[in-house]
Write a protein that holds these residues in place. Structure first.
Motif, PDB file in Angstrom:
ATOM      1  N   GLU A 105     -10.128  54.701  86.111  1.00 54.85           N
ATOM      2  CA  GLU A 105     -11.122  55.692  85.721  1.00 54.85           C
ATOM      3  C   GLU A 105     -10.904  57.008  86.462  1.00 54.85           C
ATOM      4  OE1 GLU A 105     -15.118  54.163  86.038  1.00 54.85           O
ATOM      5  OE2 GLU A 105     -14.579  52.271  85.077  1.00 54.85           O
ATOM      6  N   ILE A 106     -10.510  56.921  87.733  1.00 52.88           N
ATOM      7  CA  ILE A 106     -10.190  58.136  88.489  1.00 52.88           C
ATOM      8  C   ILE A 106      -9.071  58.900  87.798  1.00 52.88           C
ATOM      9  CG2 ILE A 106      -9.212  59.031  90.630  1.00 52.88           C
ATOM     10  CD1 ILE A 106     -10.608  56.784  92.120  1.00 52.88           C
ATOM     11  N   GLN A 107      -8.007  58.179  87.443  1.00 50.81           N
ATOM     12  CA  GLN A 107      -6.873  58.837  86.802  1.00 50.81           C
ATOM     13  C   GLN A 107      -7.279  59.443  85.461  1.00 50.81           C
ATOM     14  OE1 GLN A 107      -3.031  57.137  87.186  1.00 50.81           O
ATOM     15  NE2 GLN A 107      -2.364  57.756  85.137  1.00 50.81           N
ATOM     16  N   ILE A 139      -6.102  58.029  95.933  1.00 55.47           N
ATOM     17  CA  ILE A 139      -6.472  59.212  95.160  1.00 55.47           C
ATOM     18  C   ILE A 139      -5.355  60.253  95.242  1.00 55.47           C
ATOM     19  CG2 ILE A 139      -8.163  61.062  94.884  1.00 55.47           C
ATOM     20  CD1 ILE A 139     -10.256  59.171  96.081  1.00 55.47           C
ATOM     21  N   ILE A 140      -4.753  60.424  96.414  1.00 55.75           N
ATOM     22  CA  ILE A 140      -3.678  61.397  96.549  1.00 55.75           C
ATOM     23  C   ILE A 140      -2.508  61.047  95.640  1.00 55.75           C
ATOM     24  CG2 ILE A 140      -2.758  60.209  98.603  1.00 55.75           C
ATOM     25  CD1 ILE A 140      -2.496  63.965  97.795  1.00 55.75           C
ATOM     26  N   SER A 141      -2.201  59.781  95.499  1.00 56.62           N
ATOM     27  CA  SER A 141      -1.069  59.394  94.644  1.00 56.62           C
ATOM     28  C   SER A 141      -1.361  59.706  93.177  1.00 56.62           C
ATOM     29  CB  SER A 141      -0.753  57.902  94.818  1.00 56.62           C
ATOM     30  OG  SER A 141      -1.869  57.100  94.496  1.00 56.62           O
ATOM     31  N   LEU A 144      -1.205  63.615  92.780  1.00 60.90           N
ATOM     32  CA  LEU A 144       0.171  64.110  92.811  1.00 60.90           C
ATOM     33  C   LEU A 144       0.932  63.744  91.546  1.00 60.90           C
ATOM     34  CD1 LEU A 144       1.109  63.387  96.525  1.00 60.90           C
ATOM     35  CD2 LEU A 144       0.902  65.632  95.448  1.00 60.90           C
ATOM     36  N   LYS A 145       0.692  62.563  91.026  1.00 55.52           N
ATOM     37  CA  LYS A 145       1.335  62.145  89.774  1.00 55.52           C
ATOM     38  C   LYS A 145       0.947  63.083  88.632  1.00 55.52           C
ATOM     39  CE  LYS A 145       1.505  58.243  86.525  1.00 55.52           C
ATOM     40  NZ  LYS A 145       1.010  56.858  86.262  1.00 55.52           N
TER      41      LYS A 145
END
Length: 281
Positions: A105-107, A139-141, A144-145
């Motif tokens: 859901e974050i993505q 979250i950082i990954s 960045l993606k």
């Protein structure tokens, strides 16, 4: 060479924030801002950005203390029963570390925010996040993606100093220590993806205002390279403090970055005000 990126967060959150960003750009040393895709005054911010093309505009990824872009039924773990994001980063992180926040859901939400900004026709100079949540592992990954896929070249690293600003509680010290540690991990992750970051970071992350006095001291002691200063300018404290539920001195920050004394000091110290595009040169 000394370069200063003064970045206004929360672009789009309120018209009085938007107008402050434009004023600080036209009459001061602010050259960069980050826009909140889900904010109520997003369209007004887009209009301001388009009529000021030299203003660098990044995306202010938001997962707490704001409004989502996606329908709430698609992101049930990210929102309250009322359909808003959780109240603040503390509430979000409590749920996140318990495994009660769905990373898919974050993505999906961050991708939707990015798509909305792109659809508005803005060229994104960099990314950061509301309440620094992009620094957290996992979250950082995701951020960045998404940034890499969208060719966003740069990212904020909130490498805060423990004694920037006043110390009113032990919790502030712990918070700054934690954010400092997370920022090092985030910077390393960004660099492995060839995402650029400024050399230094300043600004007071615990809510105090970046004042003329603060900027004066910073500029006189500025290190070589590029330094980002984070701030939240606005034109009416009474209205904005109530709207944002935050006792922040928005007006002091606007006054600081439009101060004739500060503008003269930048010239005297041979410091150039830039946006994140300067990192590409």
């Amino acid at each position: 060479m000394k370069q200063l990126i003064i970045n206004a967060d929360d672009f789009g959150r309120h018209k009085l924030i938007n107008s402050a960003v434009e004023k600080a750009f036209r009459n001061g040393c602010l050259r960069s801002t980050t826009i909140m895709a889900g904010a109520k005054y997003f369209d007004d911010a887009v209009e301001i950005a388009k009529r000021n093309p030299e203003l660098g505009v990044g995306i202010h990824f938001t997962l707490a203390n704001g409004f989502p872009v996606l329908p709430v039924e698609k992101i049930p773990t990210l929102v309250t029963p009322e359909g808003y994001f959780h109240e603040n980063y503390i509430e979000f992180i409590k749920l996140y570390v318990k495994g009660q926040i769905n990373r898919d859901e974050i993505q999906a939400e961050l991708a939707a925010q990015l798509e909305k900004v792109n659809r508005a026709g803005l060229k994104i100079t960099h990314f950061d996040s509301h309440q620094h949540l992009h620094h957290f592992p996992g979250i950082i990954s995701i951020a960045l993606k998404l940034a890499k896929a969208a060719n966003i070249p740069a990212m904020r690293v909130s490498g805060t100093k423990i004694f920037d600003g006043s110390i009113e509680s032990f919790g502030q010290i712990v918070g700054r220590l934690g954010l400092g540690s997370l920022s090092k991990f985030a910077a390393h992750s960004a660099h492995t993806k060839n995402i650029l970051t400024p050399d230094h970071f300043s600004g007071i992350v615990a809510g105090e205002a970046v004042t003329e006095k603060f900027l004066t001291k910073l500029i006189k002691n500025l290190k070589d390279g590029t330094t980002e200063v984070m701030l939240h300018p606005g034109t009416n404290n009474q209205v904005l403090q109530k709207f944002c539920a935050w006792e922040h001195d928005f007006e002091a920050e606007l006054n600081a970055v439009t101060s004739p004394k500060i503008l003269k000091l930048l010239e005297k110290e041979n410091v150039t005000a830039v946006n994140f595009n300067a990192l590409l040169k």
